[in-house]
Design an enzyme around this catalytic site. Structure first.
Site, PDB file in Angstrom:
ATOM      1  N   ASP A  16       0.632  -1.121   0.056  1.00 19.13           N
ATOM      2  CA  ASP A  16       0.022   0.072   0.139  1.00 19.13           C
ATOM      3  C   ASP A  16       0.886   1.255  -0.177  1.00 19.13           C
ATOM      4  O   ASP A  16       0.766   2.053  -0.639  1.00 19.13           O
ATOM      5  CB  ASP A  16      -0.696  -0.286   1.209  1.00 19.13           C
ATOM      6  N   ARG A  97       2.273   6.952  16.655  1.00 15.57           N
ATOM      7  CA  ARG A  97       1.871   7.858  15.500  1.00 15.57           C
ATOM      8  C   ARG A  97       2.241   9.182  15.922  1.00 15.57           C
ATOM      9  O   ARG A  97       2.839   9.853  14.987  1.00 15.57           O
ATOM     10  CB  ARG A  97       0.428   7.612  15.597  1.00 15.57           C
ATOM     11  N   ASP A 126      -5.704   5.638  13.025  1.00 16.50           N
ATOM     12  CA  ASP A 126      -4.193   6.054  12.739  1.00 16.50           C
ATOM     13  C   ASP A 126      -4.163   7.323  11.762  1.00 16.50           C
ATOM     14  O   ASP A 126      -3.606   8.266  12.119  1.00 16.50           O
ATOM     15  CB  ASP A 126      -3.584   4.960  12.238  1.00 16.50           C
ATOM     16  N   SER A 177      -4.192  -8.384  10.052  1.00 16.47           N
ATOM     17  CA  SER A 177      -3.462  -6.814   9.848  1.00 16.47           C
ATOM     18  C   SER A 177      -2.921  -6.656  11.163  1.00 16.47           C
ATOM     19  O   SER A 177      -3.289  -6.778  12.165  1.00 16.47           O
ATOM     20  CB  SER A 177      -4.467  -5.792   9.617  1.00 16.47           C
TER      21      SER A 177
END
Ligand code: ARG
Length: 399
Positions: A16, A97, A126, A177
């Site tokens: 991605d 993050r 996120d 994931s």
């Protein structure tokens, strides 16, 4: 005119984010893409990832070693705040993050970029954490999130990438994931989407199954100075080494797994599995030391602060004014949170079996039931009279 001229893109090496490079250039007219791969202790080799970005069309490829800062400036303050979202999730993914956002903004400023980009979709937390953190650190920067807009399925994304020489994943991709860093792993999707399904043992990598844990308990002493973990069994360790060592010891005994359905900021409930052995043990040990060193009122008031703090971190508000104000509160409470907590690790459990501090407020002369008791028992009567007076008055009226 493209959406931006020069962009710094958060890069993981996956399909991605690789596709994001081509997409930014070919669909959104970005002239130059600089990728930034962050090392947060996820255990990946960063050099192949750096090269892959160039092969996928990046004009420049950066690697930032954020591991030490991650533990010192993000994990340790969260431990001082005993931060557990919805009382359970120690925020192992969420904490990374704001730091990645800071690295993106730093790079954008250094290379004079007019935008930063990330590969988050529109359904998760996120994206919120990135967008808000970037805005807080440099409100002039644009934030581009191609995967939030492109509407491609997994297959379409892979096919799009192939047009630009981005290899499709070699091994059959896992149904899960997974996000991983030095603090823990977050696993979602695949069979876990049914909250009734028990997680398969194969999803875990940092914690052992109970069946494989040692048959003898292990004792572990964790020392803190002003709420910061500094040593394990008397050995002083740098923050990162301390967390890595602790992950190993605690994970070996199978402690630190969490299976929960959580409330995302975007309104969705999601089922997530976490493993965060060191972080969970540190919060447990830290809170225990606070029970010895904080007064009752500070302890109780801090619980509310901790809950708000956890929500702010989860919801992307690390750099918000309220979060900064709560940091000051937490910091102030930690000046005497120094000492040692003793844990017993055994078969998936971590049990506190001892705590001590030079600043302990525990007073044996007051606590004892022995003959050396210094507590003035007679004083209790007057205290209770006054304490209970409003209730007494009320009772007399309503009876
Ligand atoms: N739900 C967690 C959070 O919002 C973790 C998300 C991690 N991503 C994943 N692919 N498992 O912080």
């Amino acid at each position: 005119m493209g959406r931006a001229n020069r962009v710094v893109l958060a890069y993981s090496g996956g399909v991605d984010t690789s596709v994001c490079i081509s997409y930014l250039k070919h669909e959104w007219g970005v002239k130059e893409v600089i990728t930034l791969a962050a090392d947060l202790g996820q255990g990946d080799e960063l050099e192949p990832i750096r090269e892959k970005a160039l092969k996928s069309g990046a004009d420049k490829s950066l690697v930032a070693d954020l591991k030490a800062d991650f533990i010192k400036d993000y994990a340790f303050p969260a431990i001082q705040a005993n931060a557990l979202y919805e009382n359970r999730y120690p925020l192992s993914t969420a904490l990374a993050r704001p730091l990645i956002a800071k690295a993106l903004v730093d790079a954008a400023e250094e290379y004079d970029a007019d935008a930063v980009a990330h590969g988050c979709t529109g359904k998760g937390n996120d994206q919120v954490r990135f967008d808000v953190s970037i805005a807080a650190l440099n409100p002039k920067l644009k934030v581009l999130a191609p995967a939030r807009e492109w509407g491609m399925s997994r297959e379409e994304t892979i096919a799009y990438g192939e047009k630009f020489g981005i290899e499709s994943p070699v091994k059959k991709s896992s149904p899960y994931s997974i996000d991983r860093n030095a603090l823990g792993r977050s696993i979602e999707a695949g069979p876990l989407e049914d909250p009734w399904n028990e997680p398969l043992e194969e999803i875990y990598a940092m914690t052992r199954a109970i069946a494989d844990t040692p048959d003898e308990p292990e004792y572990l002493e964790i020392s803190f100075e002003q709420g910061i973990p500094v040593s394990l069994n008397g050995d002083t360790l740098e923050p990162l080494a301390l967390v890595e060592t602790l992950n190993e010891i605690v994970g070996r005994h199978g402690y630190g797994r969490i299976d929960m359905v959580e409330n995302r900021l975007v309104g969705i409930k999601s089922r997530e599995i976490y493993e965060a052995p060191a972080l969970m043990a540190l919060i447990l040990a830290h809170r225990e030391l606070e029970s010895l060193t904080l007064t009752a009122d500070v302890t109780h008031y801090k619980r509310g602060i901790e809950e708000t703090y956890s929500q702010l971190v989860y919801n992307g508000l690390w750099y918000s004014p309220l979060k900064l104000a709560l940091d000051a509160f937490v910091e102030q409470t930690q000046s005497r949170v120094s000492g040692v907590t003793r844990l017993k690790l055994f078969k998936g459990q971590a049990t506190v079996v001892g705590r001590k501090s030079d600043h302990t407020l525990y007073t044996p002369d007051l606590a004892t039931y022995g003959s050396d008791d210094l507590f003035d028992h007679k004083a209790a009567e007057g205290f209770i009279y006054v304490w209970g007076l409003p209730t007494r008055v009320w009772a007399e009226k309503v009876r």
